[in-house]
Design an enzyme around this catalytic site. Structure first.
Site, PDB file in Angstrom:
ATOM      1  N   HIS A   4      29.572  51.177  29.987  1.00 14.06           N
ATOM      2  CA  HIS A   4      29.886  51.158  31.421  1.00 14.06           C
ATOM      3  C   HIS A   4      31.064  50.226  31.699  1.00 14.06           C
ATOM      4  O   HIS A   4      31.098  49.519  32.696  1.00 14.06           O
ATOM      5  CB  HIS A   4      28.650  50.789  32.255  1.00 14.06           C
ATOM      6  N   ASP A  19      34.439  51.479  30.712  1.00 10.47           N
ATOM      7  CA  ASP A  19      35.710  52.235  30.828  1.00 10.47           C
ATOM      8  C   ASP A  19      36.189  52.351  32.271  1.00 10.47           C
ATOM      9  O   ASP A  19      37.348  52.087  32.576  1.00 10.47           O
ATOM     10  CB  ASP A  19      35.634  53.610  30.130  1.00 10.47           C
ATOM     11  N   GLU A  53      36.600  67.370  33.856  1.00 11.50           N
ATOM     12  CA  GLU A  53      35.211  66.917  34.024  1.00 11.50           C
ATOM     13  C   GLU A  53      34.995  66.349  35.432  1.00 11.50           C
ATOM     14  O   GLU A  53      34.012  66.656  36.093  1.00 11.50           O
ATOM     15  CB  GLU A  53      34.915  65.844  32.967  1.00 11.50           C
ATOM     16  N   ASP A 102      35.051  58.989  26.620  1.00 14.24           N
ATOM     17  CA  ASP A 102      34.557  60.078  25.769  1.00 14.24           C
ATOM     18  C   ASP A 102      35.696  60.994  25.324  1.00 14.24           C
ATOM     19  O   ASP A 102      35.861  61.272  24.130  1.00 14.24           O
ATOM     20  CB  ASP A 102      33.499  60.909  26.518  1.00 14.24           C
TER      21      ASP A 102
END
Ligand code: GLA
Length: 393
Positions: free
Chosen positions: A36, A38, A162, A174
């Site tokens: 948590h 990025d 996304e 990711d």
């Protein structure tokens, strides 16, 4: 993966012959530490897996985009001149989102394509099966269209697919790890500047074991977005002390101690504390790994889990049980949840000689506590997205 079987399936869907079919692969990823972080502009340390997504693709002459997957019977087809611009909650959203973002970036499809997708990343386990799918699609389309591929731009484009098309507000980690992965290396990423460094992942005598709780990650989207909002709120309040602050992870722990009195909401303060300290743990982990100091890295993994459980509150009972059982094995030197949380996977650093005992004992004890059978994978660190040659060529 049985390539001959994939070729047969491709032929069944699209008939005739196997000529001109190209093969691409993108990995999944596991995050070693920096959870948590990025979207808070700090450092993360993920690695690409050898598990991944395979894509067979061939241009066609009828301006249709046809998408098949080994997991779903139905073939989806779209005219490339009338592609959907919003999601349908099908797996095809990942492909369509990427094509949409390519068009927005001035890289439209100029011909139709037939595609078949197959993968071995467990879905919904926090190992980035969706980022893998987005990145392999983008890479293959750009390669076949003759557009130049910049791996960072590809990660950013896939993230936009996304965020905007699929509607999940995730950070860059990711897609970046899937694009930039390198065999036997972790990737140290500064998520603000997007500078990165490949760090040799040398763990002689140890193995990194991924434990899938097989608890599907419930509530992950709404809770994830709530954490992001809380972090943004913390930045707004901390600007009273540091007016130039743009991201939480830009604060050192000393600066945070000095300023945290302005965070009057206890929960917001907890979230911010996790981010600041976790970011420091990533830098310490990087140093420890460079010196081959695995014991220190293991301790940092443990501290990361505690912080995610108690301060950031993104763990769950299944993850905590698995971590606890993992640490009870004598050869385990660190264990924590990995990924967004609320289910998914743990990672544990385990002495090679203890791996078998680990899998058996943690598996049995976890199943006894939760009634669910877990899966374990010894983590082999693989390469980022690439085109593959057919095995018999
Ligand atoms: C998910 C998101 C990532 C990152 C992690 C938590 O995997 O997709 O961007 O925020 O959660 O570290």
């Amino acid at each position: 993966m049985d390539m001959n079987n994939l070729l047969r399936l491709f032929e069944q869907h699209y008939s005739f012959n196997q000529e001109g079919i190209r093969l691409f692969h993108a990995p999944g990823r596991v995050n070693l530490i920096g959870e948590h972080i990025d979207y808070n502009g700090g450092y993360v340390l993920p690695a690409a897996l050898q598990l991944g997504t395979y894509l067979l693709i061939r241009a066609n002459a009828d301006r249709m985009l046809r998408l098949a997957s080994v997991q779903f019977e139905q073939l989806a087809s779209f005219s490339i001149d009338e592609l959907p611009t919003s999601k349908s909650d099908e797996w095809t959203d990942y492909a369509l989102g990427v094509v949409h973002e390519m068009k927005m970036a001035g890289q439209p499809l100029t011909t139709g394509y037939d595609l078949l997708v197959a993968g071995n990343i467990p879905n919904g386990a926090g190992l980035s099966s969706s980022a893998s799918l987005e990145v392999v699609m983008g890479y293959a389309f750009m390669t076949l269209e003759g557009y130049s591929v910049d791996r960072t731009a590809l990660a950013q484009l896939s993230q936009r697919a996304e965020n905007k098309f699929v509607g999940v507000n995730s950070g860059i980690m990711d897609q970046f790890a899937v694009s930039h992965g390198k065999q036997d290396h972790a990737i140290f990423i500064d998520c603000d500047s997007l500078h990165y460094e490949h760090v040799p992942f040398q763990i002689q005598g140890y193995k990194l074991i991924i434990g899938n709780t097989n608890k599907r990650r419930g509530l992950v989207d709404s809770q994830y977005n709530e954490r992001r909002t809380q972090c943004d709120e913390a930045v707004v309040q901390l600007k009273q002390v540091f007016p130039e602050l743009t991201y939480l992870a830009h604060l050192t722990s000393e600066q945070f101690q000095q300023a945290k009195h302005v965070l009057t909401d206890r929960i917001v303060c907890q979230r911010a504390e996790h981010v600041v300290l976790e970011n420091e743990r990533v830098k310490q982990s990087m140093a420890a790994l460079q010196q081959g100091d695995l014991l220190t890295f293991g301790e940092l993994m443990n501290a990361s889990h505690e912080s995610l459980r108690d301060l950031y509150e993104v763990s769950c009972e299944e993850l905590d049980v698995m971590v606890q059982e993992a640490r009870a094995i004598k050869g385990t030197i660190g264990s924590r949840m990995t990924g967004a949380g609320f289910g998914g996977c743990t990672i544990s650093l385990v002495e090679q000689a203890a791996v078998e005992e680990f899998v058996q004992t943690v598996g049995a004890n976890y199943e006894r506590h939760t009634g669910v059978r877990p899966d374990f994978y010894v983590c082999d660190v693989g390469d980022g997205v690439m085109e593959l040659q057919w095995p018999n060529n």
